[in-house]
Design an enzyme around this catalytic site. Sequence first.
Site, PDB file in Angstrom:
ATOM      1  N   ARG A 123      42.563  35.640  38.766  1.00 44.47           N
ATOM      2  CA  ARG A 123      42.343  35.303  39.504  1.00 44.47           C
ATOM      3  C   ARG A 123      42.840  36.745  40.662  1.00 44.47           C
ATOM      4  O   ARG A 123      44.604  36.681  40.416  1.00 44.47           O
ATOM      5  CB  ARG A 123      42.146  34.246  40.226  1.00 44.47           C
ATOM      6  CG  ARG A 123      40.910  33.170  40.304  1.00 44.47           C
ATOM      7  CD  ARG A 123      39.560  34.115  40.441  1.00 44.47           C
ATOM      8  NE  ARG A 123      38.520  33.377  39.736  1.00 44.47           N
ATOM      9  CZ  ARG A 123      38.203  33.353  38.363  1.00 44.47           C
ATOM     10  NH1 ARG A 123      38.278  33.564  37.268  1.00 44.47           N
ATOM     11  NH2 ARG A 123      37.198  32.387  38.079  1.00 44.47           N
TER      12      ARG A 123
ATOM     13  N   GLU B  75      38.011  41.022  45.608  1.00 43.16           N
ATOM     14  CA  GLU B  75      37.208  41.783  44.276  1.00 43.16           C
ATOM     15  C   GLU B  75      35.497  41.672  45.280  1.00 43.16           C
ATOM     16  O   GLU B  75      35.462  42.936  44.946  1.00 43.16           O
ATOM     17  CB  GLU B  75      37.686  41.712  42.960  1.00 43.16           C
ATOM     18  CG  GLU B  75      37.147  39.781  42.882  1.00 43.16           C
ATOM     19  CD  GLU B  75      36.848  39.348  41.645  1.00 43.16           C
ATOM     20  OE1 GLU B  75      38.177  39.884  41.237  1.00 43.16           O
ATOM     21  OE2 GLU B  75      36.289  39.072  40.759  1.00 43.16           O
TER      22      GLU B  75
ATOM     23  N   HIS C  25      36.315  42.611  36.680  1.00 43.35           N
ATOM     24  CA  HIS C  25      35.666  41.351  35.977  1.00 43.35           C
ATOM     25  C   HIS C  25      35.448  40.512  34.727  1.00 43.35           C
ATOM     26  O   HIS C  25      33.880  40.255  34.881  1.00 43.35           O
ATOM     27  CB  HIS C  25      35.339  40.031  36.920  1.00 43.35           C
ATOM     28  CG  HIS C  25      35.613  38.882  37.360  1.00 43.35           C
ATOM     29  ND1 HIS C  25      36.474  37.905  38.691  1.00 43.35           N
ATOM     30  CD2 HIS C  25      35.550  37.914  36.280  1.00 43.35           C
ATOM     31  CE1 HIS C  25      36.137  36.753  38.035  1.00 43.35           C
ATOM     32  NE2 HIS C  25      36.203  36.609  36.876  1.00 43.35           N
TER      33      HIS C  25
HETATM   34  P1  NAI Z   1      43.753  25.683  32.495  1.00 45.66           P
HETATM   35  O1  NAI Z   1      43.768  24.686  33.290  1.00 45.66           O
HETATM   36  O2  NAI Z   1      43.422  25.425  30.934  1.00 45.66           O
HETATM   37  O3  NAI Z   1      45.266  25.814  32.408  1.00 45.66           O
HETATM   38  C1  NAI Z   1      45.491  26.338  33.822  1.00 45.66           C
HETATM   39  C2  NAI Z   1      47.455  26.008  33.599  1.00 45.66           C
HETATM   40  O4  NAI Z   1      48.065  26.439  34.593  1.00 45.66           O
HETATM   41  C3  NAI Z   1      47.733  24.205  33.114  1.00 45.66           C
HETATM   42  O5  NAI Z   1      48.602  24.269  32.392  1.00 45.66           O
HETATM   43  C4  NAI Z   1      48.166  24.326  34.620  1.00 45.66           C
HETATM   44  O6  NAI Z   1      49.583  23.186  34.972  1.00 45.66           O
HETATM   45  C5  NAI Z   1      49.087  25.812  35.096  1.00 45.66           C
HETATM   46  N1  NAI Z   1      48.928  25.950  36.190  1.00 45.66           N
HETATM   47  C6  NAI Z   1      48.215  25.184  37.858  1.00 45.66           C
HETATM   48  N2  NAI Z   1      48.572  25.463  38.732  1.00 45.66           N
HETATM   49  C7  NAI Z   1      50.025  25.922  38.349  1.00 45.66           C
HETATM   50  C8  NAI Z   1      50.661  26.705  39.433  1.00 45.66           C
HETATM   51  N3  NAI Z   1      50.537  26.253  40.953  1.00 45.66           N
HETATM   52  N4  NAI Z   1      52.350  27.476  38.692  1.00 45.66           N
HETATM   53  C9  NAI Z   1      52.352  27.010  37.355  1.00 45.66           C
HETATM   54  N5  NAI Z   1      50.546  27.184  36.158  1.00 45.66           N
HETATM   55  C10 NAI Z   1      50.391  26.885  37.174  1.00 45.66           C
HETATM   56  O7  NAI Z   1      42.686  27.315  32.573  1.00 45.66           O
HETATM   57  P2  NAI Z   1      41.947  28.010  31.505  1.00 45.66           P
HETATM   58  O8  NAI Z   1      40.996  27.982  31.323  1.00 45.66           O
HETATM   59  O9  NAI Z   1      43.064  28.149  30.790  1.00 45.66           O
HETATM   60  O10 NAI Z   1      42.216  29.049  32.719  1.00 45.66           O
HETATM   61  C11 NAI Z   1      42.363  29.955  33.102  1.00 45.66           C
HETATM   62  C12 NAI Z   1      42.110  30.782  34.669  1.00 45.66           C
HETATM   63  O11 NAI Z   1      41.570  32.039  34.266  1.00 45.66           O
HETATM   64  C13 NAI Z   1      40.640  30.087  35.357  1.00 45.66           C
HETATM   65  O12 NAI Z   1      41.498  29.112  36.602  1.00 45.66           O
HETATM   66  C14 NAI Z   1      40.413  31.614  36.073  1.00 45.66           C
HETATM   67  O13 NAI Z   1      40.472  31.459  37.293  1.00 45.66           O
HETATM   68  C15 NAI Z   1      40.608  32.703  35.422  1.00 45.66           C
HETATM   69  N6  NAI Z   1      39.207  32.798  34.421  1.00 45.66           N
HETATM   70  C16 NAI Z   1      39.219  34.241  34.395  1.00 45.66           C
HETATM   71  C17 NAI Z   1      38.295  34.776  33.617  1.00 45.66           C
HETATM   72  C18 NAI Z   1      37.961  35.824  33.602  1.00 45.66           C
HETATM   73  O14 NAI Z   1      36.556  36.382  33.026  1.00 45.66           O
HETATM   74  N7  NAI Z   1      39.135  36.939  34.018  1.00 45.66           N
HETATM   75  C19 NAI Z   1      37.600  34.022  32.940  1.00 45.66           C
HETATM   76  C20 NAI Z   1      37.917  32.531  32.203  1.00 45.66           C
HETATM   77  C21 NAI Z   1      38.809  31.589  33.265  1.00 45.66           C
END
Ligand code: NAI
Length: 343
Positions: free
Chosen positions: A241, A270, A310
């Site tokens: 993000r 964005e 995106h």
């Molecule tokens: P997830 O929930 O499986 O993993 C997120 C990880 O980030 C977790 O291990 C968590 O402990 C860690 N985390 C949370 N807060 C944190 C902090 N303050 N400092 C360090 N680490 C922290 O999420 P997933 O499925 O891997 O997705 C991650 C992100 O990718 C989503 O939240 C979304 O914003 C983004 N995304 C972007 C897409 C795009 O089209 N560009 C598509 C899908 C997701």
Amino acid sequence: MKKAFFELEGWEERIISQHFPLITRTYVSDPNEVFLSKDKVDDFTLPKQNDFEIISIFVNSRITDRVLSAFPNLKCIATRSTGFDHIDLEACKKRGILIASVPGYGDNTVAEYAFGLILNLTRKMFLSIDQVKETSSFTASGHRGVDIKGKTFGCIGTGRIGKEAIKIAKGFGMNVVAFDARPDEAFARENHVDYMSLEKLLQTSDVISVHCPYNEGTHHLINKNNVSLIKRGSYLVNTARGPIIETEAIMKGIEDKIFAGVGLDVLEEEGETRDEMRFIAEGHPQEKELKTIIQNHILMRQPNVIITPHNAFNSQEALERILNTTLENVKGFEGGRPLNIVK
Ligand code: NAI
């Protein structure tokens, strides 16, 4: 329950109508009918009908407190995305509205895309492609890149997507270091991943890839103060993000030649950058937002910055998984068995 799906593409309408045969594009009068629309929902774009109990949206919608007050009967928002930072969670909580999201529809989809950006940058593919297309000149001069084998991949956020990215990095023969608020030590042992502080990761990595969610704790995680810790000549990629990285920090990193290349699939502001005309005409632009929009345009013109709109989620397989899970989320809520509720 009266339901509406917004921000739809044509192919999605066909699948939805297989699950909910009574569809309308005008007005829902029967609770079995479903309203389908290509429009997004935000402060400026509200549908004429407002008595829906369930709405499904995509990430270009912005669900603010003002939008919620326009839907007095709303009980559930089913977002067709993993992230939910386009929805005001507090405002939903206050009104008792549940949010259902789609966890893990495309872990490989986003990770593969991140590596698409990484290879484009490290091997200057985007420059070579532009040159051949625009000038038909078949010379490799000026397009020498660097290998990623043996380099250090710094993964910020080791959840579903981060873990897939790490596996890909390992496949390329990279060393992997990681930062996460909740490290997964078992995964780290199994995959030879070195967890470390954010500061150490910034100092150590040749390629930094961001895979954490946007929340209070990750706002400007990389910022104009810590960007100077980053190794000179490294690459930065963000498919998570926009506001996780302060735009000013990217500008500084480019200006000070800290970054050899930057790949962004997401930007701060964005939505406003996508729809500038409307933002200026109808919104209440703040100085900070306008500054970020201008900085986004400056970044778009930098020779070592690539920006995509995106798009990392956007594979056919991932979209089908998103829609199927969303349909289960909607039916689950309707049937009194809410699924994938954001806590
Ligand atoms: P997830 O929930 O499986 O993993 C997120 C990880 O980030 C977790 O291990 C968590 O402990 C860690 N985390 C949370 N807060 C944190 C902090 N303050 N400092 C360090 N680490 C922290 O999420 P997933 O499925 O891997 O997705 C991650 C992100 O990718 C989503 O939240 C979304 O914003 C983004 N995304 C972007 C897409 C795009 O089209 N560009 C598509 C899908 C997701």
